[in-house]
Write a protein that holds these residues in place. Structure first.
Motif, PDB file in Angstrom:
ATOM      1  N   GLY A  35      -7.828  16.453   8.848  1.00 14.02           N
ATOM      2  CA  GLY A  35      -7.993  15.016   8.669  1.00 14.02           C
ATOM      3  C   GLY A  35      -6.762  14.239   9.040  1.00 14.02           C
ATOM      4  N   TRP A  36      -6.942  12.942   9.077  1.00 16.17           N
ATOM      5  CA  TRP A  36      -5.861  12.007   9.342  1.00 16.17           C
ATOM      6  C   TRP A  36      -5.711  11.071   8.154  1.00 16.17           C
ATOM      7  CZ3 TRP A  36      -2.637  12.470  13.379  1.00 16.17           C
ATOM      8  CH2 TRP A  36      -3.048  13.246  14.458  1.00 16.17           C
ATOM      9  N   TYR A  37      -4.482  10.888   7.751  1.00 17.41           N
ATOM     10  CA  TYR A  37      -4.134   9.961   6.692  1.00 17.41           C
ATOM     11  C   TYR A  37      -3.100   8.998   7.254  1.00 17.41           C
ATOM     12  CZ  TYR A  37      -6.385  13.255   3.503  1.00 17.41           C
ATOM     13  OH  TYR A  37      -7.293  14.057   2.866  1.00 17.41           O
ATOM     14  N   ARG A  38      -2.918   7.882   6.597  1.00 18.14           N
ATOM     15  CA  ARG A  38      -1.891   6.941   7.040  1.00 18.14           C
ATOM     16  C   ARG A  38      -1.205   6.301   5.850  1.00 18.14           C
ATOM     17  NH1 ARG A  38      -5.777   2.216   9.708  1.00 18.14           N
ATOM     18  NH2 ARG A  38      -6.587   1.363   7.740  1.00 18.14           N
ATOM     19  N   GLN A  39       0.017   5.870   6.098  1.00 19.01           N
ATOM     20  CA  GLN A  39       0.795   5.198   5.060  1.00 19.01           C
ATOM     21  C   GLN A  39       1.551   4.041   5.689  1.00 19.01           C
ATOM     22  OE1 GLN A  39       3.452   7.739   2.848  1.00 19.01           O
ATOM     23  NE2 GLN A  39       3.545   6.301   1.154  1.00 19.01           N
ATOM     24  N   ALA A  40       1.210   2.849   5.250  1.00 19.79           N
ATOM     25  CA  ALA A  40       1.907   1.655   5.699  1.00 19.79           C
ATOM     26  C   ALA A  40       3.058   1.370   4.739  1.00 19.79           C
ATOM     27  CB  ALA A  40       0.943   0.474   5.745  1.00 19.79           C
ATOM     28  N   PRO A  41       4.066   0.656   5.176  1.00 21.87           N
ATOM     29  CA  PRO A  41       5.208   0.351   4.302  1.00 21.87           C
ATOM     30  C   PRO A  41       4.758  -0.313   3.008  1.00 21.87           C
ATOM     31  CG  PRO A  41       5.711  -0.241   6.557  1.00 21.87           C
ATOM     32  CD  PRO A  41       4.259   0.133   6.539  1.00 21.87           C
ATOM     33  N   GLY A  42       5.219   0.229   1.898  1.00 25.19           N
ATOM     34  CA  GLY A  42       4.876  -0.323   0.604  1.00 25.19           C
ATOM     35  C   GLY A  42       3.534   0.091   0.058  1.00 25.19           C
ATOM     36  N   ASN A  43       2.791   0.877   0.850  1.00 25.53           N
ATOM     37  CA  ASN A  43       1.460   1.313   0.411  1.00 25.53           C
ATOM     38  C   ASN A  43       1.434   2.813   0.166  1.00 25.53           C
ATOM     39  OD1 ASN A  43       0.695  -1.315   0.795  1.00 25.53           O
ATOM     40  ND2 ASN A  43      -0.612  -0.923   2.565  1.00 25.53           N
ATOM     41  N   SER A  83      -9.896   2.645  18.445  1.00 21.60           N
ATOM     42  CA  SER A  83     -10.158   1.515  19.322  1.00 21.60           C
ATOM     43  C   SER A  83     -10.262   0.238  18.495  1.00 21.60           C
ATOM     44  CB  SER A  83     -11.449   1.743  20.123  1.00 21.60           C
ATOM     45  OG  SER A  83     -12.556   1.909  19.257  1.00 21.60           O
ATOM     46  N   SER A  84     -10.272  -0.883  19.180  1.00 22.96           N
ATOM     47  CA  SER A  84     -10.304  -2.188  18.507  1.00 22.96           C
ATOM     48  C   SER A  84      -9.253  -2.250  17.408  1.00 22.96           C
ATOM     49  CB  SER A  84     -11.700  -2.461  17.929  1.00 22.96           C
ATOM     50  OG  SER A  84     -12.691  -2.428  18.927  1.00 22.96           O
ATOM     51  N   LEU A  85      -8.069  -1.814  17.741  1.00 20.55           N
ATOM     52  CA  LEU A  85      -7.000  -1.730  16.752  1.00 20.55           C
ATOM     53  C   LEU A  85      -6.605  -3.103  16.245  1.00 20.55           C
ATOM     54  CD1 LEU A  85      -5.002   1.134  18.396  1.00 20.55           C
ATOM     55  CD2 LEU A  85      -5.768   1.121  16.024  1.00 20.55           C
ATOM     56  N   LYS A  86      -6.229  -3.126  14.971  1.00 12.22           N
ATOM     57  CA  LYS A  86      -5.818  -4.356  14.293  1.00 12.22           C
ATOM     58  C   LYS A  86      -4.396  -4.192  13.785  1.00 12.22           C
ATOM     59  CE  LYS A  86     -10.547  -4.895  12.539  1.00 12.22           C
ATOM     60  NZ  LYS A  86     -11.383  -5.029  11.306  1.00 12.22           N
ATOM     61  N   PRO A  87      -3.692  -5.291  13.588  1.00  7.95           N
ATOM     62  CA  PRO A  87      -2.330  -5.179  13.043  1.00  7.95           C
ATOM     63  C   PRO A  87      -2.288  -4.410  11.720  1.00  7.95           C
ATOM     64  CG  PRO A  87      -2.677  -7.367  13.919  1.00  7.95           C
ATOM     65  CD  PRO A  87      -4.000  -6.664  13.987  1.00  7.95           C
ATOM     66  N   GLU A  88      -3.330  -4.503  10.926  1.00  7.27           N
ATOM     67  CA  GLU A  88      -3.348  -3.789   9.659  1.00  7.27           C
ATOM     68  C   GLU A  88      -3.532  -2.279   9.812  1.00  7.27           C
ATOM     69  OE1 GLU A  88      -5.177  -6.485  10.520  1.00  7.27           O
ATOM     70  OE2 GLU A  88      -7.206  -6.374   9.651  1.00  7.27           O
ATOM     71  N   ASP A  89      -3.749  -1.818  11.024  1.00  7.47           N
ATOM     72  CA  ASP A  89      -3.790  -0.372  11.284  1.00  7.47           C
ATOM     73  C   ASP A  89      -2.380   0.193  11.476  1.00  7.47           C
ATOM     74  OD1 ASP A  89      -6.679  -0.965  13.315  1.00  7.47           O
ATOM     75  OD2 ASP A  89      -6.644  -0.107  11.299  1.00  7.47           O
ATOM     76  N   THR A  90      -1.400  -0.664  11.530  1.00  6.44           N
ATOM     77  CA  THR A  90      -0.016  -0.225  11.684  1.00  6.44           C
ATOM     78  C   THR A  90       0.402   0.635  10.501  1.00  6.44           C
ATOM     79  OG1 THR A  90       0.608  -2.163  12.987  1.00  6.44           O
ATOM     80  CG2 THR A  90       2.378  -1.002  11.834  1.00  6.44           C
ATOM     81  N   ALA A  91       0.867   1.840  10.797  1.00  4.85           N
ATOM     82  CA  ALA A  91       1.239   2.787   9.743  1.00  4.85           C
ATOM     83  C   ALA A  91       1.800   4.051  10.378  1.00  4.85           C
ATOM     84  CB  ALA A  91       0.026   3.143   8.884  1.00  4.85           C
ATOM     85  N   VAL A  92       2.301   4.919   9.523  1.00  2.00           N
ATOM     86  CA  VAL A  92       2.607   6.281   9.938  1.00  2.00           C
ATOM     87  C   VAL A  92       1.349   7.110   9.690  1.00  2.00           C
ATOM     88  CG1 VAL A  92       4.069   8.294   9.616  1.00  2.00           C
ATOM     89  CG2 VAL A  92       5.029   6.000   9.343  1.00  2.00           C
TER      90      VAL A  92
END
Length: 120
Positions: A35-43, A83-92
């Motif tokens: 799987g894929w997980y993500r972590q944005a700053p502060g989240n 696809s259709s990436l949004k700024p809120e997809d920004t993360a590690v």
């Protein structure tokens, strides 16, 4: 010992597309899920998408219809097409693999993470 190595990611403008890859290697008897997980700053780290050995998939509501997870032919590789990436997809973005090294020894491993940046 099992490890996973991610590749891909980078920077893209909103509305664009990116692909991530992850390959597991080591002493692997079977992989039950990747799987894929993500972590944005502060989240906190959150699930993005997961795929089982039976090809069942599950997606976070926020990415449904935009992201696609798939397994490679050798079953030790997982891809995430975004696809259709949004700024809120920004993360590690982190790859995760769970399975067994032999009949009784299980493993769960994480990659080092790859950065995805989406600009508006």
């Amino acid at each position: 010992q099992v490890q996973v190595v991610e590749s891909g990611g980078g920077s893209v403008q909103a509305g664009g597309s990116l692909g991530l890859s992850c390959e597991a290697s080591g002493v692997i008897y079977t992989i039950n899920a990747m799987g894929w997980y993500r972590q944005a700053p502060g989240n906190q780290r959150e699930l993005v998408a997961i795929i089982t050995s039976g090809q069942s998939t599950n997606y976070a509501d926020s990415v449904k219809g935009r992201f696609t997870i798939s397994r490679g032919n050798n079953k030790n590789t997982v891809y995430l097409q975004m696809s259709s990436l949004k700024p809120e997809d920004t993360a590690v973005y982190y790859c995760n693999a769970r399975g067994y090294s032999n009949y009784v020894e299980s493993f769960e491993v994480w990659g080092q993470g790859t950065v995805v940046t989406v600009s508006s």
